[in-house]
Scaffold this motif. Structure first.
Motif, PDB file in Angstrom:
ATOM      1  N   MET A  77     -12.833 -56.411 -49.714  1.00  0.00           N
ATOM      2  CA  MET A  77     -13.315 -55.827 -50.692  1.00  0.00           C
ATOM      3  C   MET A  77     -14.776 -56.228 -51.280  1.00  0.00           C
ATOM      4  O   MET A  77     -15.183 -57.289 -51.313  1.00  0.00           O
ATOM      5  CB  MET A  77     -12.335 -56.736 -51.961  1.00  0.00           C
ATOM      6  CG  MET A  77     -12.856 -56.339 -52.645  1.00  0.00           C
ATOM      7  SD  MET A  77     -11.843 -55.135 -53.621  1.00  0.00           S
ATOM      8  CE  MET A  77     -12.889 -55.186 -55.164  1.00  0.00           C
ATOM      9  N   ASN A  78     -14.822 -55.053 -51.791  1.00  0.00           N
ATOM     10  CA  ASN A  78     -16.774 -54.875 -52.499  1.00  0.00           C
ATOM     11  C   ASN A  78     -16.888 -55.272 -53.901  1.00  0.00           C
ATOM     12  O   ASN A  78     -16.247 -54.722 -54.335  1.00  0.00           O
ATOM     13  CB  ASN A  78     -17.215 -53.237 -52.064  1.00  0.00           C
ATOM     14  CG  ASN A  78     -18.150 -53.191 -52.716  1.00  0.00           C
ATOM     15  OD1 ASN A  78     -19.639 -54.404 -52.846  1.00  0.00           O
ATOM     16  ND2 ASN A  78     -19.539 -52.660 -51.866  1.00  0.00           N
ATOM     17  N   LEU A  79     -17.278 -56.772 -53.717  1.00  0.00           N
ATOM     18  CA  LEU A  79     -17.566 -57.191 -55.209  1.00  0.00           C
ATOM     19  C   LEU A  79     -17.788 -56.135 -56.173  1.00  0.00           C
ATOM     20  O   LEU A  79     -18.265 -56.451 -56.928  1.00  0.00           O
ATOM     21  CB  LEU A  79     -17.899 -58.221 -55.385  1.00  0.00           C
ATOM     22  CG  LEU A  79     -16.908 -59.475 -54.606  1.00  0.00           C
ATOM     23  CD1 LEU A  79     -17.162 -61.233 -54.496  1.00  0.00           C
ATOM     24  CD2 LEU A  79     -15.633 -59.580 -55.361  1.00  0.00           C
ATOM     25  N   LYS A  80     -18.487 -54.945 -55.492  1.00  0.00           N
ATOM     26  CA  LYS A  80     -19.531 -54.171 -56.369  1.00  0.00           C
ATOM     27  C   LYS A  80     -18.830 -53.363 -57.180  1.00  0.00           C
ATOM     28  O   LYS A  80     -18.777 -52.863 -57.972  1.00  0.00           O
ATOM     29  CB  LYS A  80     -20.318 -53.718 -55.636  1.00  0.00           C
ATOM     30  CG  LYS A  80     -21.620 -54.061 -55.458  1.00  0.00           C
ATOM     31  CD  LYS A  80     -22.646 -53.071 -54.554  1.00  0.00           C
ATOM     32  CE  LYS A  80     -24.295 -54.744 -54.366  1.00  0.00           C
ATOM     33  NZ  LYS A  80     -25.372 -53.648 -53.492  1.00  0.00           N
ATOM     34  N   MET A  81     -16.906 -53.659 -56.779  1.00  0.00           N
ATOM     35  CA  MET A  81     -16.305 -52.530 -57.297  1.00  0.00           C
ATOM     36  C   MET A  81     -15.711 -52.998 -58.789  1.00  0.00           C
ATOM     37  O   MET A  81     -15.121 -52.225 -59.171  1.00  0.00           O
ATOM     38  CB  MET A  81     -15.215 -52.693 -56.147  1.00  0.00           C
ATOM     39  CG  MET A  81     -15.262 -51.433 -55.084  1.00  0.00           C
ATOM     40  SD  MET A  81     -14.250 -51.203 -54.358  1.00  0.00           S
ATOM     41  CE  MET A  81     -12.343 -50.889 -55.356  1.00  0.00           C
ATOM     42  N   ILE A  82     -16.139 -54.306 -58.492  1.00  0.00           N
ATOM     43  CA  ILE A  82     -15.609 -55.111 -60.110  1.00  0.00           C
ATOM     44  C   ILE A  82     -16.618 -55.137 -60.661  1.00  0.00           C
ATOM     45  O   ILE A  82     -17.555 -55.267 -61.076  1.00  0.00           O
ATOM     46  CB  ILE A  82     -15.548 -56.613 -59.393  1.00  0.00           C
ATOM     47  CG1 ILE A  82     -14.523 -56.286 -58.635  1.00  0.00           C
ATOM     48  CG2 ILE A  82     -14.948 -57.322 -60.965  1.00  0.00           C
ATOM     49  CD1 ILE A  82     -14.011 -58.380 -57.984  1.00  0.00           C
ATOM     50  N   VAL A  83     -15.648 -54.010 -61.949  1.00  0.00           N
ATOM     51  CA  VAL A  83     -16.780 -53.357 -63.314  1.00  0.00           C
ATOM     52  C   VAL A  83     -16.740 -55.284 -64.137  1.00  0.00           C
ATOM     53  O   VAL A  83     -15.925 -55.469 -64.165  1.00  0.00           O
ATOM     54  CB  VAL A  83     -16.949 -52.272 -63.896  1.00  0.00           C
ATOM     55  CG1 VAL A  83     -17.020 -51.729 -64.912  1.00  0.00           C
ATOM     56  CG2 VAL A  83     -16.491 -51.301 -63.044  1.00  0.00           C
ATOM     57  N   ASP A 100      -6.254 -50.948 -55.385  1.00  0.00           N
ATOM     58  CA  ASP A 100      -7.076 -50.088 -55.946  1.00  0.00           C
ATOM     59  C   ASP A 100      -6.931 -48.821 -57.137  1.00  0.00           C
ATOM     60  O   ASP A 100      -7.439 -49.257 -58.578  1.00  0.00           O
ATOM     61  CB  ASP A 100      -7.934 -49.552 -55.007  1.00  0.00           C
ATOM     62  CG  ASP A 100      -9.085 -50.712 -54.800  1.00  0.00           C
ATOM     63  OD1 ASP A 100      -9.022 -52.512 -54.977  1.00  0.00           O
ATOM     64  OD2 ASP A 100      -9.205 -50.772 -53.488  1.00  0.00           O
ATOM     65  N   TYR A 101      -6.181 -49.025 -56.726  1.00  0.00           N
ATOM     66  CA  TYR A 101      -5.532 -47.552 -57.301  1.00  0.00           C
ATOM     67  C   TYR A 101      -4.670 -48.315 -58.831  1.00  0.00           C
ATOM     68  O   TYR A 101      -5.114 -47.336 -60.200  1.00  0.00           O
ATOM     69  CB  TYR A 101      -4.583 -46.329 -57.102  1.00  0.00           C
ATOM     70  CG  TYR A 101      -3.934 -45.554 -57.832  1.00  0.00           C
ATOM     71  CD1 TYR A 101      -4.620 -43.976 -58.197  1.00  0.00           C
ATOM     72  CD2 TYR A 101      -2.409 -45.893 -58.449  1.00  0.00           C
ATOM     73  CE1 TYR A 101      -4.061 -43.828 -58.795  1.00  0.00           C
ATOM     74  CE2 TYR A 101      -1.815 -44.651 -58.944  1.00  0.00           C
ATOM     75  CZ  TYR A 101      -3.020 -43.772 -59.658  1.00  0.00           C
ATOM     76  OH  TYR A 101      -2.295 -42.479 -59.965  1.00  0.00           O
ATOM     77  N   GLU A 102      -3.541 -48.788 -58.864  1.00  0.00           N
ATOM     78  CA  GLU A 102      -3.156 -49.515 -59.550  1.00  0.00           C
ATOM     79  C   GLU A 102      -4.861 -50.130 -60.591  1.00  0.00           C
ATOM     80  O   GLU A 102      -3.902 -50.329 -61.548  1.00  0.00           O
ATOM     81  CB  GLU A 102      -2.168 -50.653 -59.440  1.00  0.00           C
ATOM     82  CG  GLU A 102      -0.923 -49.726 -58.590  1.00  0.00           C
ATOM     83  CD  GLU A 102       0.105 -50.396 -57.179  1.00  0.00           C
ATOM     84  OE1 GLU A 102      -0.311 -51.933 -57.714  1.00  0.00           O
ATOM     85  OE2 GLU A 102       0.624 -50.268 -56.882  1.00  0.00           O
ATOM     86  N   GLU A 132     -14.871 -44.729 -63.906  1.00  0.00           N
ATOM     87  CA  GLU A 132     -15.848 -46.143 -63.408  1.00  0.00           C
ATOM     88  C   GLU A 132     -15.457 -47.836 -64.284  1.00  0.00           C
ATOM     89  O   GLU A 132     -16.319 -48.197 -64.240  1.00  0.00           O
ATOM     90  CB  GLU A 132     -16.712 -45.989 -65.305  1.00  0.00           C
ATOM     91  CG  GLU A 132     -17.525 -44.602 -64.973  1.00  0.00           C
ATOM     92  CD  GLU A 132     -18.778 -44.350 -65.835  1.00  0.00           C
ATOM     93  OE1 GLU A 132     -18.204 -44.867 -66.956  1.00  0.00           O
ATOM     94  OE2 GLU A 132     -18.645 -43.132 -65.895  1.00  0.00           O
ATOM     95  N   THR A 133     -13.908 -48.131 -64.817  1.00  0.00           N
ATOM     96  CA  THR A 133     -14.005 -49.049 -64.518  1.00  0.00           C
ATOM     97  C   THR A 133     -12.606 -49.488 -64.440  1.00  0.00           C
ATOM     98  O   THR A 133     -11.204 -49.258 -64.110  1.00  0.00           O
ATOM     99  CB  THR A 133     -13.097 -49.349 -66.477  1.00  0.00           C
ATOM    100  OG1 THR A 133     -14.382 -49.142 -67.628  1.00  0.00           O
ATOM    101  CG2 THR A 133     -13.384 -50.692 -67.175  1.00  0.00           C
ATOM    102  N   ILE A 134     -12.646 -50.889 -63.594  1.00  0.00           N
ATOM    103  CA  ILE A 134     -11.153 -51.231 -63.310  1.00  0.00           C
ATOM    104  C   ILE A 134     -10.977 -52.866 -63.384  1.00  0.00           C
ATOM    105  O   ILE A 134     -11.732 -53.753 -64.034  1.00  0.00           O
ATOM    106  CB  ILE A 134     -12.247 -51.681 -61.451  1.00  0.00           C
ATOM    107  CG1 ILE A 134     -12.478 -50.715 -60.646  1.00  0.00           C
ATOM    108  CG2 ILE A 134     -11.055 -52.575 -60.385  1.00  0.00           C
ATOM    109  CD1 ILE A 134     -12.923 -50.860 -59.396  1.00  0.00           C
ATOM    110  N   ASN A 135     -10.109 -52.830 -63.608  1.00  0.00           N
ATOM    111  CA  ASN A 135      -9.210 -54.208 -64.927  1.00  0.00           C
ATOM    112  C   ASN A 135      -9.393 -55.454 -63.506  1.00  0.00           C
ATOM    113  O   ASN A 135      -8.942 -55.419 -62.756  1.00  0.00           O
ATOM    114  CB  ASN A 135      -8.543 -53.826 -64.983  1.00  0.00           C
ATOM    115  CG  ASN A 135      -6.911 -55.461 -65.238  1.00  0.00           C
ATOM    116  OD1 ASN A 135      -7.746 -56.591 -64.794  1.00  0.00           O
ATOM    117  ND2 ASN A 135      -6.032 -55.053 -66.188  1.00  0.00           N
ATOM    118  N   SER A 136     -10.828 -56.157 -63.153  1.00  0.00           N
ATOM    119  CA  SER A 136     -10.587 -57.062 -62.518  1.00  0.00           C
ATOM    120  C   SER A 136      -9.974 -58.596 -61.877  1.00  0.00           C
ATOM    121  O   SER A 136      -9.282 -58.715 -61.412  1.00  0.00           O
ATOM    122  CB  SER A 136     -12.464 -57.721 -62.766  1.00  0.00           C
ATOM    123  OG  SER A 136     -12.153 -57.886 -64.183  1.00  0.00           O
TER     124      SER A 136
END
Length: 126
Positions: free
Chosen positions: A1-7, A94-96, A102-106
Motif C-alpha cells: 500500500m502506498n501511503l501517498k494514496m492516503i489523502v 481501494d474502490y470501497e 481525489e479523496t480516500i477515507n483513511s
C-alpha cells in the motif's frame, strides 16, 4: 500500500466505517482506538490517527501475506490463487474506501486493512 494514496482529509462516517460504528478488527492498536476516541468528530485529527495506524496495519498485512505464501511454497496453484485473491481484495478495498476522485477515507483503509490482516493471520499454520 502506498501511503501517498492516503489523502490528508479523512472523511469518516460517509461509508459507515468509523471505529465506533462497527466492530473493530482484532489487530487494531490500542493507540489507534484511543487516538480515534480523542479525535471525536474532528476529521483532521481522525486522519492523523488513521495515517499513523495505516503503517502498522500495512506491515501486519504484508507479513501475514508473505508467511502464508511461504507456507504454500509446495502448492503453486494455491499460491497463484492467493495472489489473485489479494490483488482483487486490494482493488475492492481501494474502490470501497474512495469518497471521490481525489479523496480516500483513511479510516476505511485502516479498518479494511486490519480486517484483511486478521484474516491472513488466521490462515497461518503454526
Amino acid at each position: 500500500m502506498n501511503l501517498k494514496m492516503i489523502v490528508a482529509a479523512s472523511v469518516v462516517g460517509l461509508a459507515g466505517t468509523s471505529v465506533h460504528a462497527q466492530v473493530a478488527p482484532a489487530g487494531l492498536s490500542d493507540r489507534y482506538t484511543a487516538c480515534h476516541a480523542r479525535a471525536g468528530d474532528n476529521t483532521v485529527q481522525q486522519g492523523i490517527c488513521a495515517q499513523s495506524e495505516m503503517g502498522s496495519q500495512d506491515a501486519r498485512l504484508n507479513k501475514a501475506y508473505q508467511e502464508v505464501m511461504r507456507q504454500l511454497a509446495k502448492t503453486p496453484e494455491k499460491r497463484l490463487a492467493l495472489r489473485a485473491e489479494q490483488r482483487a481484495w486490494l482493488k475492492a478495498r481501494d474502490y470501497e474506501c474512495k469518497v471521490d476522485q481525489e479523496t480516500i477515507n483513511s479510516s476505511c483503509l485502516v479498518m479494511k486493512t486490519a480486517s484483511r490482516a486478521d484474516e491472513l493471520e488466521r490462515m497461518i499454520r503454526f
